[in-house]
Design a protein around this motif. Structure first.
Motif, mmCIF file in Angstrom:
data_model
loop_
_atom_site.group_PDB
_atom_site.id
_atom_site.type_symbol
_atom_site.label_atom_id
_atom_site.label_comp_id
_atom_site.label_asym_id
_atom_site.label_seq_id
_atom_site.Cartn_x
_atom_site.Cartn_y
_atom_site.Cartn_z
ATOM 1 N N ALA A 57 0.927 -1.716 -0.080
ATOM 2 C CA ALA A 57 0.016 0.038 0.045
ATOM 3 C C ALA A 57 1.162 1.055 -0.094
ATOM 4 O O ALA A 57 0.130 2.356 -0.756
ATOM 5 C CB ALA A 57 -0.666 -0.294 1.302
ATOM 6 N N ALA A 58 1.778 1.392 0.911
ATOM 7 C CA ALA A 58 2.564 2.608 0.896
ATOM 8 C C ALA A 58 3.553 2.773 -0.533
ATOM 9 O O ALA A 58 3.908 3.637 -0.648
ATOM 10 C CB ALA A 58 3.696 2.138 1.843
ATOM 11 N N VAL A 59 4.224 1.352 -0.899
ATOM 12 C CA VAL A 59 4.689 1.692 -2.353
ATOM 13 C C VAL A 59 3.377 2.638 -3.412
ATOM 14 O O VAL A 59 3.931 3.325 -4.682
ATOM 15 C CB VAL A 59 5.211 -0.186 -3.205
ATOM 16 C CG1 VAL A 59 5.367 0.805 -4.696
ATOM 17 C CG2 VAL A 59 5.842 -0.124 -2.402
ATOM 18 N N LYS A 60 2.454 2.139 -3.347
ATOM 19 C CA LYS A 60 1.543 2.667 -4.694
ATOM 20 C C LYS A 60 0.777 3.774 -3.974
ATOM 21 O O LYS A 60 0.462 4.736 -4.825
ATOM 22 C CB LYS A 60 -0.291 1.456 -4.337
ATOM 23 C CG LYS A 60 0.360 0.373 -5.401
ATOM 24 C CD LYS A 60 -1.173 -0.692 -4.784
ATOM 25 C CE LYS A 60 -0.679 -2.009 -5.443
ATOM 26 N NZ LYS A 60 -2.373 -2.765 -5.195
ATOM 27 N N LYS A 61 1.236 4.619 -2.667
ATOM 28 C CA LYS A 61 0.370 5.526 -2.428
ATOM 29 C C LYS A 61 1.785 6.389 -2.529
ATOM 30 O O LYS A 61 1.643 7.678 -3.492
ATOM 31 C CB LYS A 61 0.756 5.611 -0.984
ATOM 32 C CG LYS A 61 -0.130 6.923 -0.490
ATOM 33 C CD LYS A 61 0.159 7.057 1.338
ATOM 34 C CE LYS A 61 0.094 8.399 1.677
ATOM 35 N NZ LYS A 61 0.548 8.434 3.552
ATOM 36 N N TYR A 62 2.409 6.094 -2.673
ATOM 37 C CA TYR A 62 4.243 7.290 -2.857
ATOM 38 C C TYR A 62 4.200 7.035 -4.320
ATOM 39 O O TYR A 62 4.097 8.500 -5.152
ATOM 40 C CB TYR A 62 5.140 5.539 -2.653
ATOM 41 C CG TYR A 62 6.683 6.995 -2.979
ATOM 42 C CD1 TYR A 62 7.481 8.386 -2.231
ATOM 43 C CD2 TYR A 62 6.833 6.687 -4.438
ATOM 44 C CE1 TYR A 62 8.056 8.728 -2.606
ATOM 45 C CE2 TYR A 62 7.969 7.087 -4.516
ATOM 46 C CZ TYR A 62 9.113 8.347 -3.619
ATOM 47 O OH TYR A 62 10.157 8.695 -4.554
ATOM 48 N N PHE A 63 4.132 6.356 -4.956
ATOM 49 C CA PHE A 63 3.855 6.429 -6.949
ATOM 50 C C PHE A 63 2.873 7.029 -7.336
ATOM 51 O O PHE A 63 2.518 8.127 -8.175
ATOM 52 C CB PHE A 63 3.732 5.054 -7.692
ATOM 53 C CG PHE A 63 5.269 4.983 -7.742
ATOM 54 C CD1 PHE A 63 6.497 5.080 -9.087
ATOM 55 C CD2 PHE A 63 5.894 3.765 -6.846
ATOM 56 C CE1 PHE A 63 7.331 4.988 -8.582
ATOM 57 C CE2 PHE A 63 7.319 3.237 -6.665
ATOM 58 C CZ PHE A 63 7.984 3.443 -8.010
ATOM 59 N N GLU A 64 1.891 7.303 -6.493
ATOM 60 C CA GLU A 64 -0.043 8.419 -6.793
ATOM 61 C C GLU A 64 0.300 9.558 -6.598
ATOM 62 O O GLU A 64 -0.044 10.378 -7.114
ATOM 63 C CB GLU A 64 -0.884 7.140 -6.442
ATOM 64 C CG GLU A 64 -1.511 5.927 -6.601
ATOM 65 C CD GLU A 64 -2.671 5.205 -5.684
ATOM 66 O OE1 GLU A 64 -2.647 5.671 -4.829
ATOM 67 O OE2 GLU A 64 -3.252 3.984 -6.585
ATOM 68 N N GLN A 65 1.432 9.375 -5.798
ATOM 69 C CA GLN A 65 1.117 11.454 -4.637
ATOM 70 C C GLN A 65 2.225 11.348 -5.421
ATOM 71 O O GLN A 65 2.384 12.895 -5.412
ATOM 72 C CB GLN A 65 1.234 10.839 -3.389
ATOM 73 C CG GLN A 65 -0.012 11.052 -2.709
ATOM 74 C CD GLN A 65 0.238 10.635 -0.723
ATOM 75 O OE1 GLN A 65 0.972 11.028 -0.237
ATOM 76 N NE2 GLN A 65 -1.294 10.322 -0.478
ATOM 77 N N GLU A 66 3.418 11.155 -5.390
ATOM 78 C CA GLU A 66 4.905 11.674 -5.933
ATOM 79 C C GLU A 66 4.740 12.002 -7.218
ATOM 80 O O GLU A 66 5.255 12.976 -7.570
ATOM 81 C CB GLU A 66 5.581 11.412 -5.488
ATOM 82 C CG GLU A 66 5.591 11.106 -4.059
ATOM 83 C CD GLU A 66 5.660 12.913 -2.708
ATOM 84 O OE1 GLU A 66 6.926 13.334 -4.189
ATOM 85 O OE2 GLU A 66 5.003 12.625 -2.027
ATOM 86 N N SER B 97 5.829 4.078 4.609
ATOM 87 C CA SER B 97 6.035 5.143 3.441
ATOM 88 C C SER B 97 7.701 5.854 3.331
ATOM 89 O O SER B 97 8.352 6.635 2.260
ATOM 90 C CB SER B 97 4.630 6.185 3.462
ATOM 91 O OG SER B 97 3.563 5.702 3.146
ATOM 92 N N LEU B 98 7.731 6.408 4.501
ATOM 93 C CA LEU B 98 9.035 7.171 4.825
ATOM 94 C C LEU B 98 10.024 5.417 4.446
ATOM 95 O O LEU B 98 11.263 5.846 4.034
ATOM 96 C CB LEU B 98 9.989 6.842 6.417
ATOM 97 C CG LEU B 98 10.968 7.282 6.884
ATOM 98 C CD1 LEU B 98 10.912 8.296 6.752
ATOM 99 C CD2 LEU B 98 10.892 7.039 8.261
ATOM 100 N N ALA B 99 9.910 4.534 3.768
ATOM 101 C CA ALA B 99 10.847 3.231 3.882
ATOM 102 C C ALA B 99 11.068 3.926 2.149
ATOM 103 O O ALA B 99 12.125 3.482 1.669
ATOM 104 C CB ALA B 99 10.695 2.140 4.299
ATOM 105 N N VAL B 100 9.940 3.903 2.059
ATOM 106 C CA VAL B 100 9.705 3.844 -0.217
ATOM 107 C C VAL B 100 10.528 5.249 -0.126
ATOM 108 O O VAL B 100 11.308 4.931 -0.946
ATOM 109 C CB VAL B 100 8.106 3.801 -0.111
ATOM 110 C CG1 VAL B 100 8.347 3.522 -1.248
ATOM 111 C CG2 VAL B 100 7.550 2.533 0.539
ATOM 112 N N GLN B 101 10.300 6.527 0.742
ATOM 113 C CA GLN B 101 10.733 7.237 0.422
ATOM 114 C C GLN B 101 12.208 7.624 0.641
ATOM 115 O O GLN B 101 12.662 7.952 -0.567
ATOM 116 C CB GLN B 101 10.147 8.498 1.248
ATOM 117 C CG GLN B 101 10.467 9.546 0.512
ATOM 118 C CD GLN B 101 10.287 11.054 1.682
ATOM 119 O OE1 GLN B 101 9.674 10.546 2.770
ATOM 120 N NE2 GLN B 101 10.248 12.510 0.879
ATOM 121 N N HIS B 102 12.736 6.991 1.319
ATOM 122 C CA HIS B 102 14.207 6.907 1.715
ATOM 123 C C HIS B 102 14.794 6.031 0.255
ATOM 124 O O HIS B 102 15.907 5.721 -0.116
ATOM 125 C CB HIS B 102 14.844 6.197 2.973
ATOM 126 C CG HIS B 102 15.977 5.713 2.995
ATOM 127 N ND1 HIS B 102 16.357 4.863 4.155
ATOM 128 C CD2 HIS B 102 17.177 6.085 2.950
ATOM 129 C CE1 HIS B 102 17.735 4.721 3.686
ATOM 130 N NE2 HIS B 102 18.154 5.512 3.698
#
Length: 360
Positions: free
Chosen positions: A3-12, A240-245
């Motif tokens: 979910a965090a990966v999907k959220k990251y690519f959608e938002q960023e 999400s922090l780990a995905v962003q990192h």
């Protein structure tokens, strides 16, 4: 994590990761027992599932999430997978998120056999600690990006343990997760101080042991339902922090500086981790990790805390940096206005009195 990966690519990036365009494979490795028993069990589980093993070996990106005792288990398991050629860091980007990881041992409360073993992590010279540290050094030298998130009111794991205070490497980002009800006026200075010290560590500077000596003060109650150890893994923004990192630091992304507070409306206005992150460069990403000796019993002296604060206030690398020196000035103003009520926090204020000294 998915979910965090999907959220990251959608938002960023405005990109929707659908099954038609992207293959995301979840590999839920589970198993109870002591650390090395779990490593063997989980390795066999992975090897015996050909779909999982193929997904791990062929992936462009691997994101690994782990919690509590799973942290030393995961580090040692990843070491084995790297060593045996199942993960290939020359063509794969790999990030590990360790939430409330028992890396330097737990608070001394537990009796079960598996839990008793975890006390051995309080001594960096114990057999299991040595194995864990060798694996930790191994994976860091191969460019794994490690995101360490401790819980401010953890009832089980001290903050110094969750952030693995006795290691330094440019690919490590340290952060703290705080349940919403902890954001009170009484705790405001303490929260700001913790995030400041985490920022120093993430920037490659010394916190002079401040986080280690504050950890006991932060321990949550075993008898109150206040979250902490068992709520950190329910918060999406931690993942999400780990995905962003992984995606926003070299070698994948441009080097960035993050200094933010993110919030979530989930779980009764609970707020997620706060971090200051100085990312590593490509040249530094595979450098040797620095591992320092650690003895949990040596940090019990309450008089160490004022010397840790004094060390920060006299550190030329901090004082000569506008970002950190300005933050130190803001903290000093907040300290003067801080009026803690609880006996525990009043004791902390007394021990932090060196903070009021005027710097020359």
């Amino acid at each position: 994590m998915v979910a965090a990966v999907k959220k990251y690519f959608e938002q960023e990036h405005g990109v929707s990761l659908s099954e038609e365009t992207t293959t995301i494979t979840s590999v839920p490795l589970e198993g109870e027992g002591k650390v090395e028993d779990r490593v063997n069990k989980l390795y066999n589980n992975l090897i015996n599932h050909s779909v999982w093993l193929e997904a791990v070996s062929s992936a462009d990106v691997i994101l690994w999430a782990t919690h509590s005792q799973g942290t030393p288990v995961s580090v040692m398991l990843m070491h084995r997978l790297l060593e045996r050629g199942h993960i290939h860091t020359h063509r794969q980007s790999v990030g590990m998120l360790a939430m409330a990881g028992i890396s330097h041992g737990p608070f001394p409360y537990f009796e079960a056999d598996a839990a008793r073993e975890l006390f051995e992590f309080m001594d960096s010279e114990s057999d299991i600690s040595q194995k864990f540290r060798r694996s930790l050094g191994y994976i860091m030298e191969r460019g794994i990006k490690l995101t360490l998130v401790g819980s401010m009111q953890d009832q089980v794991v001290p903050l110094y343990s969750a952030i693995i205070s006795a290691i330094s490497h440019p690919n490590i980002v340290r952060s703290v997760y705080i349940d919403g009800h902890i954001f009170t006026q009484e705790n405001e200075f303490l929260i700001r101080l913790i995030t400041f010290a985490l920022g120093l560590r993430n920037a490659g500077l010394s916190d002079h042991g401040l986080l280690t000596h504050l950890s006991e003060v932060l321990a949550g109650s075993l008898y109150a339902l206040e979250g902490g150890h068992s709520t950190i893994y329910e918060e999406l923004d931690v993942y999400s922090l780990a995905v962003q990192h992984l995606f926003e630091t070299d070698p994948l992304g441009k080097a960035i500086l993050i200094n933010n507070t993110q919030s979530s409306s989930r779980h009764d206005n609970r707020k997620n981790s706060i971090t200051t992150n100085s990312s590593s460069t490509t040249e530094e990403s595979k450098k040797e990790a620095k591992l320092y000796p650690f003895q949990a019993k040596s940090i019990k002296n309450p008089y160490y805390l004022p010397w840790a604060m004094r060390g920060i206030c006299e550190d030329s690398l901090i004082l000569n940096n506008p970002l950190w020196s300005d933050e130190l000035d803001q903290l000093r103003l907040m300290f003067d206005e801080w009026e803690p009520i609880s006996p525990k926090l009043r004791s902390v204020k007394i021990r932090l009195e060196p903070f009021t000294l005027t710097l020359v």
